[in-house]
Scaffold this motif. Sequence first.
Motif, PDB file in Angstrom:
ATOM      1  N   TYR A 149       0.825  -1.213   0.000  1.00 31.70           N
ATOM      2  CA  TYR A 149       0.000   0.000   0.000  1.00 31.70           C
ATOM      3  C   TYR A 149       0.858   1.260   0.000  1.00 31.70           C
ATOM      4  O   TYR A 149       0.491   2.261  -0.611  1.00 31.70           O
ATOM      5  CB  TYR A 149      -1.018  -0.008   1.147  1.00 31.70           C
ATOM      6  CG  TYR A 149      -0.493   0.434   2.484  1.00 31.70           C
ATOM      7  CD1 TYR A 149      -0.678   1.739   2.925  1.00 31.70           C
ATOM      8  CD2 TYR A 149       0.195  -0.447   3.328  1.00 31.70           C
ATOM      9  CE1 TYR A 149      -0.209   2.156   4.157  1.00 31.70           C
ATOM     10  CE2 TYR A 149       0.663  -0.043   4.551  1.00 31.70           C
ATOM     11  CZ  TYR A 149       0.472   1.257   4.963  1.00 31.70           C
ATOM     12  OH  TYR A 149       0.944   1.669   6.176  1.00 31.70           O
ATOM     13  N   ASN A 154      -8.973  -4.165  -1.423  1.00 33.19           N
ATOM     14  CA  ASN A 154      -8.825  -3.679  -0.045  1.00 33.19           C
ATOM     15  C   ASN A 154      -7.482  -2.968   0.147  1.00 33.19           C
ATOM     16  O   ASN A 154      -7.401  -1.974   0.864  1.00 33.19           O
ATOM     17  CB  ASN A 154      -8.938  -4.826   0.958  1.00 33.19           C
ATOM     18  CG  ASN A 154     -10.334  -5.401   1.006  1.00 33.19           C
ATOM     19  OD1 ASN A 154     -11.318  -4.711   0.760  1.00 33.19           O
ATOM     20  ND2 ASN A 154     -10.430  -6.686   1.311  1.00 33.19           N
ATOM     21  N   THR A 155      -6.444  -3.470  -0.494  1.00 30.93           N
ATOM     22  CA  THR A 155      -5.127  -2.832  -0.425  1.00 30.93           C
ATOM     23  C   THR A 155      -5.191  -1.461  -1.089  1.00 30.93           C
ATOM     24  O   THR A 155      -4.659  -0.473  -0.566  1.00 30.93           O
ATOM     25  CB  THR A 155      -4.057  -3.713  -1.114  1.00 30.93           C
ATOM     26  OG1 THR A 155      -4.046  -4.993  -0.481  1.00 30.93           O
ATOM     27  CG2 THR A 155      -2.683  -3.083  -1.047  1.00 30.93           C
ATOM     28  N   ARG A 181      -7.039   1.006   1.049  1.00 32.60           N
ATOM     29  CA  ARG A 181      -6.184   1.509   2.131  1.00 32.60           C
ATOM     30  C   ARG A 181      -5.258   2.615   1.615  1.00 32.60           C
ATOM     31  O   ARG A 181      -5.070   3.639   2.278  1.00 32.60           O
ATOM     32  CB  ARG A 181      -5.361   0.371   2.731  1.00 32.60           C
ATOM     33  CG  ARG A 181      -4.496   0.838   3.872  1.00 32.60           C
ATOM     34  CD  ARG A 181      -3.799  -0.277   4.580  1.00 32.60           C
ATOM     35  NE  ARG A 181      -3.032   0.259   5.709  1.00 32.60           N
ATOM     36  CZ  ARG A 181      -2.183  -0.446   6.405  1.00 32.60           C
ATOM     37  NH1 ARG A 181      -1.986  -1.714   6.139  1.00 32.60           N
ATOM     38  NH2 ARG A 181      -1.513   0.118   7.395  1.00 32.60           N
ATOM     39  N   ALA A 182      -4.690   2.414   0.430  1.00 34.18           N
ATOM     40  CA  ALA A 182      -3.807   3.436  -0.156  1.00 34.18           C
ATOM     41  C   ALA A 182      -4.589   4.724  -0.402  1.00 34.18           C
ATOM     42  O   ALA A 182      -4.118   5.820  -0.049  1.00 34.18           O
ATOM     43  CB  ALA A 182      -3.189   2.920  -1.451  1.00 34.18           C
ATOM     44  N   SER A 227      -7.274   5.736   1.093  1.00 31.31           N
ATOM     45  CA  SER A 227      -7.612   6.286   2.392  1.00 31.31           C
ATOM     46  C   SER A 227      -6.432   7.045   3.000  1.00 31.31           C
ATOM     47  O   SER A 227      -6.602   8.151   3.534  1.00 31.31           O
ATOM     48  CB  SER A 227      -8.055   5.151   3.318  1.00 31.31           C
ATOM     49  OG  SER A 227      -8.300   5.628   4.606  1.00 31.31           O
ATOM     50  N   GLU A 228      -5.243   6.470   2.897  1.00 28.41           N
ATOM     51  CA  GLU A 228      -4.035   7.142   3.411  1.00 28.41           C
ATOM     52  C   GLU A 228      -3.753   8.429   2.632  1.00 28.41           C
ATOM     53  O   GLU A 228      -3.363   9.435   3.211  1.00 28.41           O
ATOM     54  CB  GLU A 228      -2.826   6.210   3.342  1.00 28.41           C
ATOM     55  CG  GLU A 228      -2.867   5.052   4.307  1.00 28.41           C
ATOM     56  CD  GLU A 228      -2.719   5.462   5.765  1.00 28.41           C
ATOM     57  OE1 GLU A 228      -2.015   6.452   6.048  1.00 28.41           O
ATOM     58  OE2 GLU A 228      -3.325   4.788   6.615  1.00 28.41           O
ATOM     59  N   ARG A 248      -6.141  10.979   3.873  1.00 32.18           N
ATOM     60  CA  ARG A 248      -5.748  11.457   5.199  1.00 32.18           C
ATOM     61  C   ARG A 248      -4.567  12.424   5.086  1.00 32.18           C
ATOM     62  O   ARG A 248      -4.449  13.377   5.840  1.00 32.18           O
ATOM     63  CB  ARG A 248      -5.387  10.263   6.097  1.00 32.18           C
ATOM     64  CG  ARG A 248      -5.168  10.645   7.521  1.00 32.18           C
ATOM     65  CD  ARG A 248      -4.872   9.507   8.500  1.00 32.18           C
ATOM     66  NE  ARG A 248      -4.730   8.180   7.973  1.00 32.18           N
ATOM     67  CZ  ARG A 248      -5.634   7.192   8.096  1.00 32.18           C
ATOM     68  NH1 ARG A 248      -6.764   7.417   8.715  1.00 32.18           N
ATOM     69  NH2 ARG A 248      -5.393   5.994   7.620  1.00 32.18           N
TER      70      ARG A 248
END
Length: 120
Positions: free
Chosen positions: A10, A47-48, A51-52, A54-55, A58
């Motif tokens: 990720y 899903n990976t 997550r990337a 989402s990061e 953020r």
Amino acid sequence: FEFDPNWPIYLQIIEEIKKRAVRGIYPPGGRLPSVREMALQMGVNPNTMARAYSELERDTFLFTQRGQGSFVTETPERVESERERLAEAAVRRFVSEIKELGTNARQVTHLLDEIKEALS
């Protein structure tokens, strides 16, 4: 895209998306492929990829508009600061490798001349 087995996937995806934005493939305010599309392109689990994304959100490099998708920050200065960060990291890797090789000052000067020529 090939992944380095010594570094979380990720995080590599995050770096690749930032590099693409810096190169203008995903311009400021540009829409990214959906999580599923990008996961398919990069050959990873959705899903990976989620997550990337989402990061990146953020980190304020991406923003999401419900029902429309994910977009690169609209702030060109944010993309430019990422370009500088990536370039500085590349310089650190270069210096580290050159030191490991025991390269002398004359050889380094020659290498830098080659780099300048390649960038022209």
